[in-house]
Write a protein that holds these residues in place. Structure first.
Motif, PDB file in Angstrom:
ATOM      1  N   HIS A  57      44.524  20.619 -88.706  1.00  0.00           N
ATOM      2  CA  HIS A  57      44.253  21.933 -89.286  1.00  0.00           C
ATOM      3  C   HIS A  57      44.070  21.843 -90.796  1.00  0.00           C
ATOM      4  N   LEU A  58      44.862  21.002 -91.452  1.00  0.00           N
ATOM      5  CA  LEU A  58      44.672  20.814 -92.901  1.00  0.00           C
ATOM      6  C   LEU A  58      43.304  20.213 -93.183  1.00  0.00           C
ATOM      7  N   LEU A  59      42.942  19.189 -92.429  1.00  0.00           N
ATOM      8  CA  LEU A  59      41.703  18.463 -92.704  1.00  0.00           C
ATOM      9  C   LEU A  59      40.457  19.245 -92.345  1.00  0.00           C
ATOM     10  N   SER A  60      40.587  20.287 -91.540  1.00  0.00           N
ATOM     11  CA  SER A  60      39.424  21.070 -91.106  1.00  0.00           C
ATOM     12  C   SER A  60      39.431  22.497 -91.651  1.00  0.00           C
ATOM     13  N   HIS A  61      40.304  22.776 -92.613  1.00  0.00           N
ATOM     14  CA  HIS A  61      40.327  24.102 -93.252  1.00  0.00           C
ATOM     15  C   HIS A  61      40.741  25.211 -92.283  1.00  0.00           C
ATOM     16  N   THR A  62      41.495  24.884 -91.260  1.00  0.00           N
ATOM     17  CA  THR A  62      41.886  25.894 -90.268  1.00  0.00           C
ATOM     18  C   THR A  62      43.391  26.156 -90.272  1.00  0.00           C
ATOM     19  N   SER A  63      44.094  25.759 -91.323  1.00  0.00           N
ATOM     20  CA  SER A  63      45.557  25.849 -91.333  1.00  0.00           C
ATOM     21  C   SER A  63      46.085  27.256 -91.572  1.00  0.00           C
ATOM     22  N   GLY A  64      45.241  28.141 -92.105  1.00  0.00           N
ATOM     23  CA  GLY A  64      45.724  29.459 -92.505  1.00  0.00           C
ATOM     24  C   GLY A  64      46.267  29.491 -93.916  1.00  0.00           C
ATOM     25  N   VAL A  65      46.292  28.337 -94.583  1.00  0.00           N
ATOM     26  CA  VAL A  65      46.829  28.244 -95.953  1.00  0.00           C
ATOM     27  C   VAL A  65      45.684  27.825 -96.872  1.00  0.00           C
ATOM     28  N   SER A  66      44.807  28.758 -97.194  1.00  0.00           N
ATOM     29  CA  SER A  66      43.603  28.422 -97.950  1.00  0.00           C
ATOM     30  C   SER A  66      43.739  28.659 -99.447  1.00  0.00           C
ATOM     31  N   GLY A  67      44.915  29.042 -99.888  1.00  0.00           N
ATOM     32  CA  GLY A  67      45.140  29.262-101.308  1.00  0.00           C
ATOM     33  C   GLY A  67      46.595  29.575-101.562  1.00  0.00           C
ATOM     34  N   ALA A  92      40.305  29.846 -86.759  1.00  0.00           N
ATOM     35  CA  ALA A  92      39.096  29.977 -87.574  1.00  0.00           C
ATOM     36  C   ALA A  92      39.273  29.111 -88.815  1.00  0.00           C
ATOM     37  N   SER A  93      38.156  28.798 -89.457  1.00  0.00           N
ATOM     38  CA  SER A  93      38.257  28.107 -90.741  1.00  0.00           C
ATOM     39  C   SER A  93      38.340  29.131 -91.863  1.00  0.00           C
ATOM     40  N   GLY A  94      39.007  28.727 -92.921  1.00  0.00           N
ATOM     41  CA  GLY A  94      39.059  29.477 -94.176  1.00  0.00           C
ATOM     42  C   GLY A  94      39.078  28.419 -95.261  1.00  0.00           C
ATOM     43  N   TYR A  95      37.993  28.252 -95.934  1.00  0.00           N
ATOM     44  CA  TYR A  95      37.777  27.116 -96.830  1.00  0.00           C
ATOM     45  C   TYR A  95      38.945  26.925 -97.789  1.00  0.00           C
ATOM     46  N   HIS A  96      39.560  25.749 -97.766  1.00  0.00           N
ATOM     47  CA  HIS A  96      40.684  25.426 -98.637  1.00  0.00           C
ATOM     48  C   HIS A  96      40.109  24.969 -99.985  1.00  0.00           C
ATOM     49  N   ALA A  97      39.587  25.926-100.723  1.00  0.00           N
ATOM     50  CA  ALA A  97      38.722  25.637-101.867  1.00  0.00           C
ATOM     51  C   ALA A  97      39.397  24.788-102.933  1.00  0.00           C
ATOM     52  N   LEU A  98      40.587  25.187-103.373  1.00  0.00           N
ATOM     53  CA  LEU A  98      41.248  24.488-104.467  1.00  0.00           C
ATOM     54  C   LEU A  98      42.496  23.728-104.029  1.00  0.00           C
ATOM     55  N   MET A 146      34.885  43.447-109.094  1.00  0.00           N
ATOM     56  CA  MET A 146      36.007  42.939-108.317  1.00  0.00           C
ATOM     57  C   MET A 146      36.860  44.055-107.754  1.00  0.00           C
ATOM     58  N   ALA A 147      36.892  45.186-108.451  1.00  0.00           N
ATOM     59  CA  ALA A 147      37.747  46.287-108.020  1.00  0.00           C
ATOM     60  C   ALA A 147      37.311  46.861-106.679  1.00  0.00           C
ATOM     61  N   THR A 148      36.051  46.626-106.301  1.00  0.00           N
ATOM     62  CA  THR A 148      35.564  47.168-105.036  1.00  0.00           C
ATOM     63  C   THR A 148      35.954  46.292-103.844  1.00  0.00           C
ATOM     64  N   LEU A 149      36.484  45.097-104.112  1.00  0.00           N
ATOM     65  CA  LEU A 149      36.860  44.180-103.036  1.00  0.00           C
ATOM     66  C   LEU A 149      38.316  44.360-102.653  1.00  0.00           C
ATOM     67  N   ASP A 150      38.616  44.105-101.411  1.00  0.00           N
ATOM     68  CA  ASP A 150      39.991  44.149-100.925  1.00  0.00           C
ATOM     69  C   ASP A 150      40.762  42.996-101.560  1.00  0.00           C
ATOM     70  N   GLN A 151      41.683  43.318-102.433  1.00  0.00           N
ATOM     71  CA  GLN A 151      42.399  42.301-103.186  1.00  0.00           C
ATOM     72  C   GLN A 151      43.308  41.435-102.322  1.00  0.00           C
ATOM     73  N   ASP A 152      43.597  41.903-101.114  1.00  0.00           N
ATOM     74  CA  ASP A 152      44.433  41.135-100.198  1.00  0.00           C
ATOM     75  C   ASP A 152      43.611  40.422 -99.136  1.00  0.00           C
ATOM     76  N   SER A 153      42.294  40.455 -99.264  1.00  0.00           N
ATOM     77  CA  SER A 153      41.455  39.756 -98.292  1.00  0.00           C
ATOM     78  C   SER A 153      41.585  38.253 -98.482  1.00  0.00           C
ATOM     79  N   ILE A 154      41.324  37.524 -97.405  1.00  0.00           N
ATOM     80  CA  ILE A 154      41.372  36.066 -97.486  1.00  0.00           C
ATOM     81  C   ILE A 154      40.337  35.557 -98.482  1.00  0.00           C
ATOM     82  N   LEU A 155      39.158  36.180 -98.515  1.00  0.00           N
ATOM     83  CA  LEU A 155      38.114  35.795 -99.461  1.00  0.00           C
ATOM     84  C   LEU A 155      38.615  35.880-100.893  1.00  0.00           C
TER      85      LEU A 155
END
Length: 379
Positions: free
Chosen positions: A112-122, A154-160, A219-228
């Motif tokens: 899950h870590l190696l495929s960005h599917t861990s749920g911990v993307s940031g 699902a994947s959630g890109y572990h960007a940083l 930025m104010a128009t985006l859901d600040q708690d979204s995964i994105l």
């Protein structure tokens, strides 16, 4: 027409032509491209300049921050441990890193870590960019927080944080930090000028990045708690900071690797060679096969882009990466345009690194042009 240096084997001249065209147009500032076939370079070219005033040429030894191409080096490091029987892709992360089990993460697996599917993307807020330079503190925070979605669904890109997560597992098993392990086990033995944690002795050879035009949105128009939003702003990657000594020297195995196309292709030729390079078996066939175990296929929750992930690499996707060929192929890209493709069917690795960043998160028209020329030459 702008000129390049280096060499192209017979039949690969269209790759040089494509780079010279982009340099002549001004779309490209400075760049390097390398293509290997069965581990041997057939294209190794560079051209342009390292500065916007075009006073300093891009040379054979110029290196640059290639952002998420670094993730492929982190993945390759982990795959070495898999091959040695020290890391099990289907084992729980907490088996190696007990603290990671906190807050509902006990069942997250290495794959899950190696495929960005861990749920911990940031990271949870507050998190500043400088905070990720302190590996111990940053991984402790990741270990303590809850996943943002059901792991493995699902994947959630572990960007940083990809390198913090995978790198900490490597450190728990081996004792060395990710950057040290990578240097000792891969870059050093292969003579590859690629660094995760780049010392001051290399600074004079680094081409500063030219960020893309800023994207205007509220930025104010985006859901600040979204995964994105949480993935991309906790913390926010500031391109201007990439010339800071602190950024360069930190070991950020997701985004701050420094190298050039030659060193990228050299290292990744292990994969395109089916695990064999220079007559040495680096990865067994079973470990290489594991790269192609699909873990996710759909809209990525972290960057809202359609993606397919295997273990450590993206898999071909006609919509998101149309220039990447189908087949037994794995790839990845760095924000701004850097690119690597490993084609195991044809034994080819393609690598591209540049300093003028293109807009968008994955690939660029320039990268597609070079990919098309390279794979057209072997079609």
């Amino acid at each position: 027409m702008a000129t390049t240096e280096g060499f192209c084997a017979d039949g690969f001249e269209p790759v040089r032509d494509a780079l010279e065209k982009q340099l002549e147009s001004g779309e490209e500032l400075g760049a390097s491209i390398c293509v290997t076939v069965d581990g041997e370079p057939v294209v190794d070219i560079w051209g342009g300049h390292t500065d916007q005033d075009r006073t300093t040429p891009w040379t054979e030894d110029t290196i640059v921050n290639v952002f998420s191409i670094t993730k492929t080096m982190t993945a390759l490091s982990a795959l070495l441990l898999v091959d040695r029987g020290l890391l099990d892709l289907d084992e729980k992360v907490a088996h190696y890193w007990p603290e990671f089990a906190a807050n509902g993460k006990a069942d997250i697996e290495i794959r899950h870590l190696l495929s960005h599917t861990s749920g911990v993307s940031g990271w949870e807020r507050p998190m500043e960019l400088a905070d990720i330079y302190d590996h111990d503190s940053a991984v402790a925070r990741l270990a303590s927080q809850a996943p943002w979605w059901e792991p493995g669904t699902a994947s959630g890109y572990h960007a940083l944080n990809y390198g913090h997560l995978v790198g900490e597992v490597i450190r728990r098993i081996d004792g060395r930090t990710l950057g040290r392990f990578f240097a000792d086990e891969l870059a050093g033995p292969l003579g590859a000028d690629f660094h995760i944690g780049t010392g001051p002795e290399y600074f004079a050879r680094i081409a500063p990045l030219v960020p893309p035009p800023a994207v205007e949105f509220d930025m104010a128009t985006l859901d600040q708690d979204s995964i994105l939003v949480k993935t991309l702003t906790c913390p926010l990657l500031d391109y201007e900071r990439t010339s800071d000594p602190e950024w360069r020297q930190a070991e950020i195995g997701a985004v701050n690797g420094h190298g050039n196309a030659r060193s990228i292709a050299r290292l990744q030729s292990i994969v395109s060679g089916g695990g064999v390079l220079d007559g040495k078996t680096w990865l067994s066939p079973d470990t290489v096969d594991a790269i192609f175990r699909q873990q996710a296929d759909g809209i990525d929750l972290g960057i809202l882009t359609p993606l397919r992930f295997g273990i450590g690499y993206g898999l071909p996707h006609a919509q998101t990466a149309p220039a990447v060929p189908d087949g037994r192929v794995c790839w990845w890209a760095g924000v701004g345009g850097s690119f690597v493709v490993n084609d195991l069917d044809r034994g080819i690795t393609f690598a591209y690194a540049m300093n003028r960043m293109a807009p968008g998160l994955i690939g660029s028209d320039r990268a597609d042009a070079y990919l098309g020329a390279a794979f057209g030459a072997v079609a």
